[in-house]
Write a protein that holds these residues in place. Structure first.
Motif, PDB file in Angstrom:
ATOM      1  N   LEU A 253       0.882  -1.170   0.000  1.00 34.47           N
ATOM      2  CA  LEU A 253       0.000   0.000   0.000  1.00 34.47           C
ATOM      3  C   LEU A 253       0.915   1.214   0.000  1.00 34.47           C
ATOM      4  O   LEU A 253       1.605   1.474   0.992  1.00 34.47           O
ATOM      5  CB  LEU A 253      -0.890   0.017   1.244  1.00 34.47           C
ATOM      6  N   ILE A 254       0.940   1.934  -1.108  1.00 37.65           N
ATOM      7  CA  ILE A 254       1.906   3.015  -1.282  1.00 37.65           C
ATOM      8  C   ILE A 254       1.176   4.327  -1.546  1.00 37.65           C
ATOM      9  O   ILE A 254       0.265   4.388  -2.374  1.00 37.65           O
ATOM     10  CB  ILE A 254       2.853   2.693  -2.462  1.00 37.65           C
ATOM     11  N   LYS A 255       1.606   5.372  -0.841  1.00 37.39           N
ATOM     12  CA  LYS A 255       1.070   6.722  -1.053  1.00 37.39           C
ATOM     13  C   LYS A 255       2.162   7.524  -1.749  1.00 37.39           C
ATOM     14  O   LYS A 255       3.303   7.564  -1.290  1.00 37.39           O
ATOM     15  CB  LYS A 255       0.715   7.352   0.296  1.00 37.39           C
ATOM     16  N   THR A 256       1.809   8.129  -2.882  1.00 35.50           N
ATOM     17  CA  THR A 256       2.797   8.875  -3.656  1.00 35.50           C
ATOM     18  C   THR A 256       2.389  10.326  -3.821  1.00 35.50           C
ATOM     19  O   THR A 256       1.218  10.675  -3.724  1.00 35.50           O
ATOM     20  CB  THR A 256       2.980   8.254  -5.061  1.00 35.50           C
ATOM     21  N   ASN A 257       3.392  11.127  -4.094  1.00 37.01           N
ATOM     22  CA  ASN A 257       3.195  12.516  -4.487  1.00 37.01           C
ATOM     23  C   ASN A 257       3.959  12.652  -5.794  1.00 37.01           C
ATOM     24  O   ASN A 257       5.172  12.813  -5.792  1.00 37.01           O
ATOM     25  CB  ASN A 257       3.731  13.462  -3.416  1.00 37.01           C
ATOM     26  N   GLY A 258       3.238  12.515  -6.908  1.00 35.28           N
ATOM     27  CA  GLY A 258       3.915  12.441  -8.211  1.00 35.28           C
ATOM     28  C   GLY A 258       4.633  11.105  -8.304  1.00 35.28           C
ATOM     29  O   GLY A 258       4.035  10.056  -8.135  1.00 35.28           O
ATOM     30  N   ASN A 259       5.940  11.132  -8.529  1.00 38.38           N
ATOM     31  CA  ASN A 259       6.731   9.902  -8.610  1.00 38.38           C
ATOM     32  C   ASN A 259       7.454   9.589  -7.307  1.00 38.38           C
ATOM     33  O   ASN A 259       8.239   8.655  -7.245  1.00 38.38           O
ATOM     34  CB  ASN A 259       7.757  10.003  -9.743  1.00 38.38           C
TER      35      ASN A 259
END
Length: 172
Positions: free
Chosen positions: A65-71
């Motif tokens: 489960l990954i939260k990203t901001n752009g890349n």
């Protein structure tokens, strides 16, 4: 006319029903909190893969489960479920600490926040494998520990439902 009315009424009644909380939905829901702060992974950051064990090594299901901001990955929960031999699915309650090996299901993992990583070393994750890549995960007092600074530990709680993209890991 009366027959048509009864047919339409019966059809409307048939199509109306209660919500089934165990069936998959196209909507991802996250009520996960890390130290009481909301954690909602990016839809593209839901990944799962299976690795078959060999020579006494258990099969493992990986859930990311990954939260990203752009890349850039800003937060992530990476879980490995150790599957007992002969299991057909991943459902059950997995503990993140040592217990009775004959009766318990075990998991391990890490929690990432910015450039910090924490080993998951306590608590339970309840896993329900629904259908076609949909999972429900309930985090119950999951402790992510900072081995260098024990006062900087994180607590993960809450429920998550969503469809994980199945990926095939490259093994070298």
């Amino acid at each position: 006319m009366k027959k048509l009315f009864l047919f339409v009424t019966a059809l409307a009644f048939t199509l109306t029903g209660c919500e089934d909380n165990e069936s998959p939905s196209t909507i991802m829901t996250s009520e996960i909190t890390v130290d009481d702060v909301s954690f909602k992974p990016s839809r593209t950051g839901l990944l799962t893969y299976f690795m078959e064990g060999t020579d006494g090594v258990q099969d493992v299901r990986h859930l990311n489960l990954i939260k990203t901001n752009g890349n850039i990955i800003t937060q992530g929960i990476y879980i490995n479920l150790d599957l007992k031999e002969g299991r057909t699915n991943e459902g059950g309650s997995y503990i993140f600490h040592i217990g009775e090996t004959a009766t318990n299901l075990f998991a391990n993992g890490i929690y990432v926040e910015g450039e910090m990583s924490y080993g998951i070393a306590g608590g339970t994750v309840h896993v329900t494998e629904m259908t076609d890549g949909y999972y429900k995960l309930i985090f119950e007092d999951v402790e992510a520990r900072d081995v260098f600074n024990p006062s900087n530990n994180r607590m993960i709680n809450g429920e998550f439902k969503g469809k994980f993209k199945v990926v095939n890991p490259t093994i070298e």
